[in-house]
Design a protein around this motif. Structure first.
Motif, short mmCIF file in Angstrom:
data_model
loop_
_atom_site.label_atom_id
_atom_site.label_comp_id
_atom_site.label_asym_id
_atom_site.label_seq_id
_atom_site.Cartn_x
_atom_site.Cartn_y
_atom_site.Cartn_z
N LEU B 44 0.83 -1.20 0.00
CA LEU B 44 0.00 0.00 0.00
C LEU B 44 0.86 1.25 0.00
O LEU B 44 1.84 1.34 0.76
CB LEU B 44 -0.90 0.02 1.24
CG LEU B 44 -2.24 -0.71 1.13
CD1 LEU B 44 -2.03 -2.20 1.01
CD2 LEU B 44 -3.12 -0.39 2.33
N GLN B 45 0.46 2.20 -0.83
CA GLN B 45 1.14 3.48 -0.87
C GLN B 45 0.20 4.55 -0.37
O GLN B 45 -0.96 4.63 -0.81
CB GLN B 45 1.59 3.80 -2.30
CG GLN B 45 2.33 5.12 -2.43
CD GLN B 45 2.72 5.44 -3.85
OE1 GLN B 45 2.13 4.95 -4.82
NE2 GLN B 45 3.73 6.27 -4.01
N LEU B 46 0.69 5.41 0.52
CA LEU B 46 -0.15 6.47 1.07
C LEU B 46 -0.38 7.55 0.02
O LEU B 46 0.56 8.08 -0.55
CB LEU B 46 0.53 7.08 2.29
CG LEU B 46 -0.24 8.22 2.96
CD1 LEU B 46 -1.52 7.70 3.61
CD2 LEU B 46 0.63 8.93 4.00
N LEU B 47 -1.65 7.87 -0.22
CA LEU B 47 -2.00 8.97 -1.12
C LEU B 47 -2.11 10.28 -0.36
O LEU B 47 -1.62 11.32 -0.80
CB LEU B 47 -3.34 8.69 -1.81
CG LEU B 47 -3.36 7.67 -2.93
CD1 LEU B 47 -4.79 7.44 -3.39
CD2 LEU B 47 -2.48 8.10 -4.08
N LEU B 48 -2.81 10.25 0.77
CA LEU B 48 -2.99 11.44 1.57
C LEU B 48 -3.56 11.06 2.93
O LEU B 48 -4.01 9.93 3.12
CB LEU B 48 -3.92 12.45 0.87
CG LEU B 48 -5.22 11.93 0.25
CD1 LEU B 48 -6.30 11.74 1.29
CD2 LEU B 48 -5.71 12.88 -0.84
N LYS B 49 -3.52 12.03 3.85
CA LYS B 49 -4.05 11.79 5.18
C LYS B 49 -4.64 13.08 5.74
O LYS B 49 -4.23 14.18 5.34
CB LYS B 49 -2.95 11.28 6.12
CG LYS B 49 -1.77 12.24 6.28
CD LYS B 49 -0.68 11.62 7.15
CE LYS B 49 0.47 12.60 7.33
NZ LYS B 49 1.58 12.03 8.13
N TYR B 50 -5.58 12.93 6.64
CA TYR B 50 -6.20 14.06 7.31
C TYR B 50 -6.15 13.84 8.81
O TYR B 50 -6.56 12.78 9.32
CB TYR B 50 -7.67 14.23 6.88
CG TYR B 50 -8.39 15.24 7.72
CD1 TYR B 50 -9.21 14.85 8.78
CD2 TYR B 50 -8.22 16.61 7.50
CE1 TYR B 50 -9.84 15.79 9.58
CE2 TYR B 50 -8.84 17.54 8.30
CZ TYR B 50 -9.65 17.13 9.34
OH TYR B 50 -10.26 18.05 10.13
#
Lengths: 114, 113
Positions: B44-50
């Motif tokens: 899994l590759q992180l796209l974005l986070k909040y």
């Protein structure tokens, strides 16, 4: 770049065998995790560890154990593999627990139990 | 209990079209939300986070997501999809004390030329 390495990408094991899945991270992260991924079920947490020799059960720990003798290495152990453990296993790591952490994943280990 | 729902199992779009992937969460406190992408056979590759602050979050590869507390949603968007965006996308919510992630079941994106 953070690197989470799962040394075995593809394994085929027989029912009843003991299986070790190894995971190493190179960023001095405190937290390490093992997830299992199955179609239609997403990823489910098996075990996690927040320090050396510490471990906590996740949502589906049955049939699995873990070992964390060194900070950088977290091993998942299937004491007696069964066909229902055929799956993709993903290791992850993050810094000391806290707000704002990014959780990094390895490439995954495909395990087939026959 | 915490949970994440991705109502679309499979989405097909044409290259160049806009994209929105839906994610709804159930969490008692302020959620820590993530979108990951997984190419076939990969991790899994992180796209974005909040975590807090501006509710519109920019990520990698031209993706963005908007946190809407009133709708318990964190939908992922991209204005123009490329063929290389074909992959599986996972929304997740994190326990802020342990970093344990709870994932949705994923949305598989197919892109037609």
């Amino acid at each position: 770049d953070v690197k989470v390495t799962q040394s075995s990408r593809y394994l085929v094991k027989r029912t009843g065998e003991k299986v070790f899945l190894e995971c190493v991270q190179d960023m001095d992260h405190e937290n390490m995790f093992w997830y299992r991924q199955d179609p239609g079920l997403g990823l489910r947490l098996i075990y996690f560890s927040y320090d050396v020799k510490m471990k906590e059960k996740g949502d589906i720990p049955e049939g699995y154990s873990v070992s964390r003798e060194k900070k950088e290495r977290f091993s998942l152990i299937l004491e007696s593999a069964s066909t229902n453990q055929t799956s993709m296993y993903l290791c992850a790591s993050s810094r000391v627990p806290g707000r704002g952490n990014t959780i990094y994943f390895g490439e995954g280990s495909w395990l087939t139990v026959v | 209990a915490q949970s994440v729902t991705q109502p679309d199992i499979h989405i097909t779009v044409s290259e160049g079209a806009s994209l929105e992937l839906r994610c709804n969460y159930s969490y008692g406190a302020t959620p820590y939300l993530f979108w990951y992408v997984q190419s076939p056979g990969q991790g899994l590759q992180l796209l974005l986070k909040y975590f807090s602050g501006d509710t519109l979050v920019q990520g990698i590869k031209g993706f963005e997501a908007e946190f809407k507390r009133s709708q318990s949603s964190f939908n992922l968007r991209k204005p123009s999809v490329h063929w290389s965006d074909a992959a599986e996308y996972f929304c997740a919510v994190a326990d802020p004390d342990t970093d344990k992630l709870i994932f949705g079941t994923g949305t598989r994106l197919q892109v037609f030329p």
